[in-house]
Design an enzyme around this catalytic site. Structure first.
Site, PDB file in Angstrom:
ATOM      1  N   ASP A 110      -3.293   2.550  -5.795  1.00 13.52           N
ATOM      2  CA  ASP A 110      -2.110   2.562  -4.942  1.00 13.52           C
ATOM      3  C   ASP A 110      -1.917   1.285  -4.124  1.00 13.52           C
ATOM      4  O   ASP A 110      -1.052   1.221  -3.283  1.00 13.52           O
ATOM      5  CB  ASP A 110      -2.152   3.785  -4.018  1.00 13.52           C
ATOM      6  CG  ASP A 110      -3.444   3.842  -3.218  1.00 13.52           C
ATOM      7  OD1 ASP A 110      -4.359   3.047  -3.518  1.00 13.52           O
ATOM      8  OD2 ASP A 110      -3.544   4.664  -2.303  1.00 13.52           O
ATOM      9  N   GLU A 111      -2.748   0.284  -4.374  1.00 13.76           N
ATOM     10  CA  GLU A 111      -2.612  -0.946  -3.598  1.00 13.76           C
ATOM     11  C   GLU A 111      -2.500  -2.143  -4.529  1.00 13.76           C
ATOM     12  O   GLU A 111      -3.113  -2.147  -5.591  1.00 13.76           O
ATOM     13  CB  GLU A 111      -3.828  -1.158  -2.683  1.00 13.76           C
ATOM     14  CG  GLU A 111      -4.007  -0.080  -1.644  1.00 13.76           C
ATOM     15  CD  GLU A 111      -5.224  -0.342  -0.768  1.00 13.76           C
ATOM     16  OE1 GLU A 111      -5.565  -1.523  -0.561  1.00 13.76           O
ATOM     17  OE2 GLU A 111      -5.823   0.637  -0.302  1.00 13.76           O
ATOM     18  N   ASP A 139       0.863  -1.174   0.000  1.00  8.57           N
ATOM     19  CA  ASP A 139       0.000   0.000   0.000  1.00  8.57           C
ATOM     20  C   ASP A 139       0.899   1.222   0.000  1.00  8.57           C
ATOM     21  O   ASP A 139       1.624   1.456   0.970  1.00  8.57           O
ATOM     22  CB  ASP A 139      -0.883  -0.052   1.254  1.00  8.57           C
ATOM     23  CG  ASP A 139      -1.928   1.051   1.246  1.00  8.57           C
ATOM     24  OD1 ASP A 139      -1.827   1.952   0.394  1.00  8.57           O
ATOM     25  OD2 ASP A 139      -2.830   0.997   2.094  1.00  8.57           O
TER      26      ASP A 139
END
Lengths: 413, 372
Positions: free
Chosen positions: A105-106, A9
């Site tokens: 973003d993960e 993350d």
């Protein structure tokens, strides 16, 4: 082979990228938010410095500024975020081919069986974390576990630039005492309902039993039971695999509140141009349309209808939107935001078409030809090169609106 | 009101009338069943949801005339459970009706009947008389190709049209069309058009006696079917039906005669393969019509293929085209007679299915599936 899943993350992703793009912002309270003039006035992301002032994601810019008067607001640059996200993916892909994005973003990584190459899962996590920090300049939180759910939970627990792991032998000790809201899939409403049954921790949920969860919470309850007990075995999607698209939609907040149906229609058509184009790129057509309106009192209305024929033609989508709007919207308040969505998708490749007596197929052929031309011209000459005449006038859609990225939806399976 | 009636006869007629009643109707009167006795020893039972109305008349020993409305949900269930004896019904002072069977009795609350809507009888601007079996036959032929899609209401109905001394029945689900007619009708007008909800006609066909003469009264917004002791009335659907004569081709490039059962059996086998095509609903069957043989083939990529040859007699050109197998099956199942004729022009134009010798009172039109 022991399963080893990583969840990475990227910390404060939007804000970090903004600071990277503009180093003067380093160390200052920065938030990424829509432009205030065009009224996308909420905090999308914040830097650590802004966080210290109590700025929260999702609150209005006005509220954020009142907490921190020297707050710097920058508009979002989604193209940049996508670029950086792809760079990170490159790095992930150098460790395993099983990388599944969860939002921009993960990512989950399945690194089972890579011990011989890179060392223990924890060591791989360290390697990736350091590599991303060094090569991209973004810190990540890494979670390491034996399934996707706990890996995600661990990365949530890990602080900035940290790594946490949990395994079969110790998850009961580490994870079960955590509040149930930490579990992926437990939102506000579920948490409240669980609390009503006295289920406060993940351990409570794990122990309450399969039948109870299924009878009280349905299918999703059963998944939560599975997650809490560490029984989740869902795969990390492989390279190039993608979840089937269930609907394609676009929405926008208008530059000013609108009381004129023609302007609402213009916006729907403008949005439909993007929706239709994306559907054409995916090779799908919609059998229905969903229109969501937010009025100036911020109340939400969502309406659906079926189309006479499957289509990705912008005018078909927008006209269905207009009919819905006419039939259902009561005009209690002016319109503030509009989303139009093609739903119930089918492939545009069909084996045959049932002809009819009332010209439905003739219309379908005509409109889908128009849709095809719109999408071809856009491919060759760019967005906006071919449009509808009614859109030549001012239509209250914010300038320079970017294509949205696909955001994670619902609970993973 | 006071009368005596046989339990079995009452129940049978209550069940018929009950078809027009929705027990969930928010108007209490309409969720009820209307009973009226007259001095001529007749019991009249009525029900309606304002769309459909049914009236049945049975013999009863009437001691006192009157009219009341009873909650259908309770009344029908109670009569169903009563012993098969004569029942004596009489109203009492506190708005209750007493049902006496042997030495037992039940009391039910009732509503006054004077407010009950009077839609069950009227004189039409258009009045005609036809034979019951003709009507039932025409309805059951037309019934096959009606639509249930309420966004285009006219296709949920059947067009009744008086033209050239015939009563025409036309229905369509937009992919198919059925035309049939009744000759030798008694009528008071030369031309008339009404669209009657197919749902209502289905009940008419079910309820009326085939061996009786039926009197039909039509106004601008309602239709009434009257037989000796049953009346069925229905709202009409507003709108103009499609110009059916224009879409029915008169000339054909290919005409085949085929044994109906061979074709139907073959299509039913093909349908087994394609019936799970939930989303496309095409159930495509390819027809390859050659000089002496019809080749039927179908492919469902996840199930398998079928290939069959059926002998035919062809006049005209060979042709290849696709049809929705389910649409054809529904039509064929509904046709009497051994042999049918299929008449075609090209792969994108309507095909016509007819009976042969002595069975030519109907035509079905079906549009092909355009193969990509």
């Amino acid at each position: 082979m022991k399963r080893a899943i990583l969840h990475c993350d990227m910390n404060n992703f939007y804000a970090t990228v903004e600071v990277k793009m503009n180093p003067e912002l380093e160390g200052k309270p920065v938030v990424v938010g829509g432009s205030k003039r065009e009224r996308h006035g909420i905090v999308l992301a914040k830097s650590y410095e802004a966080k210290k002032f109590g700025v929260r994601t999702g609150e209005t810019l006005n509220d954020a500024i009142s907490k921190c008067p020297e707050l710097i607001v920058v508009p979002p640059h989604f193209d940049e975020y996508l670029l950086i996200s792809n760079e990170a993916r490159e790095i992930y892909n150098s460790f395993t081919d099983k990388v599944e994005s969860y939002g921009i973003d993960e990512c989950w990584l399945d690194i089972s069986g890579t011990e011989g190459l890179f060392g223990s899962p924890y060591e791989v996590g360290m390697l990736i974390k350091e590599k991303i920090k060094e090569e991209i300049g973004v810190t990540v939180s890494v979670g390491v576990s034996f399934n996707k759910i706990f890996a995600k939970l661990c990365s949530d627990l890990a602080g900035r630039d940290e790594i946490r792991e949990v395994w079969e032998e110790d998850f009961r000790k580490i994870i079960w005492p955590l509040p149930v809201g930490c579990l992926l899939g437990v939102g506000y409403a579920t948490r409240k309902k669980l609390a009503w049954y006295g289920i406060k921790t993940i351990g409570d949920l794990a122990k309450v039993g399969e039948d109870f969860m299924r009878s009280k919470f349905g299918k999703n309850g059963w998944y939560l039971y599975v997650y809490a007990n560490g029984y989740d075995v869902s795969r990390v999607a492989g390279f190039g695999e993608r979840a089937p698209v269930k609907s394609v939609g676009h929405g926008t907040t208008l530059v000013a509140d609108v009381v004129d149906e023609e302007i609402v229609y213009g916006v729907m058509l403008e949005l439909s141009l993007d929706v239709g184009y994306r559907m054409a790129k995916l090779g799908v057509r919609a059998r229905g349309v969903e229109l969501t309106i937010r009025d100036s009192s911020l109340a939400f209305f969502s309406f659906q209808c079926r189309l006479d024929f499957p289509s990705s033609c912008p005018s078909v989508l927008a006209n269905a939107g207009r009919s819905l709007f006419r039939a259902k919207y009561a005009w209690a308040f002016p319109v503030r935001a509009i989303t139009i969505r093609g739903i119930d998708l089918v492939s545009e490749v069909v084996s045959g078409v049932q002809l009819d007596l009332i010209g439905v197929v003739d219309n379908m052929d005509r409109f889908n030809r128009i849709g095809g031309v719109l999408s071809d011209v856009r491919d060759r000459f760019g967005r906006g090169s071919l449009s509808y005449g009614v859109l030549l006038s001012d239509n209250k859609v914010p300038e320079g609106r970017r294509l949205d990225t696909v955001m994670p939806s619902g609970i993973i399976r | 009101m006071k009368f005596t009636v046989n339990q079995k006869e009452l129940l049978n007629n209550l069940l018929i009338v009950n078809k027009a009643i929705s027990s969930k109707n928010i108007q209490p009167l309409l969720s009820g069943i209307y009973l009226e006795t007259k001095d001529d020893n007749k019991l009249i039972i009525r029900g309606t949801d304002m769309e459909l109305g049914i009236e049945s008349e049975i013999g009863a020993l009437v001691d006192e005339a009157g009219k009341i409305v009873l909650p259908s949900k309770y009344f029908v269930e109670i009569v169903r459970k009563l012993p098969m004896v004569d029942l004596e019904l009489s109203t009492e002072e506190n708005n209750q009706i007493k049902i006496v069977y042997g030495s037992s009795e039940i009391k039910l609350n009732y509503y006054e009947g004077s407010e009950y809507p009077s839609i069950h009888d009227f004189i039409g601007e258009c009045v005609l008389k036809i034979k019951g079996d003709d009507l039932v036959n025409a309805i059951s032929l037309s019934q096959v190709v009606v639509s249930t899609d309420m966004t285009r209401p006219i296709f949920t109905g059947i067009l009744l049209e008086i033209k050239n001394d015939k009563l025409n029945f036309v229905s369509s689900d937009t992919h198919r069309l059925c035309y049939t007619y009744i000759e030798n009708i008694e009528k008071n007008v030369d031309a008339w058009e009404s669209i009657v909800p197919a749902k209502s006609l289905k009940e008419v066909a079910y309820i009326i006696h085939e061996d009786e003469e039926i009197e039909i009264h039509i106004t601008s917004n309602r239709i009434l079917f009257k037989s000796r002791n049953i009346k069925v009335t229905s709202r009409l659907i507003e709108g103009k039906f499609v110009n059916y004569e224009q879409v029915i081709p008169k000339e054909f490039n290919s005409q085949i005669n085929i044994i109906k059962k061979s074709l139907l059996d073959s299509l039913e086998r093909a349908f087994v393969l394609t019936r799970d095509e939930i989303k496309s609903k095409l159930n495509t069957v390819k027809f390859n019509i050659k000089e002496k043989v019809l080749i039927i083939s179908s492919r469902a990529s996840e199930v398998g293929d079928i290939y069959e040859e059926i002998p035919i007699y062809l006049q005209g050109n060979e042709i290849e085209l696709g049809f929705n197998g389910k649409y054809l099956i529904e039509i064929l199942r509904n046709i009497d007679g051994e042999e049918i004729s299929i008449n075609l022009n090209d792969p994108q134009s309507p095909g016509i299915i007819k009976g042969t010798q002595g069975n030519e009172k109907f035509i079905y039109l079906i549009l092909p599936v355009r193969l990509q």
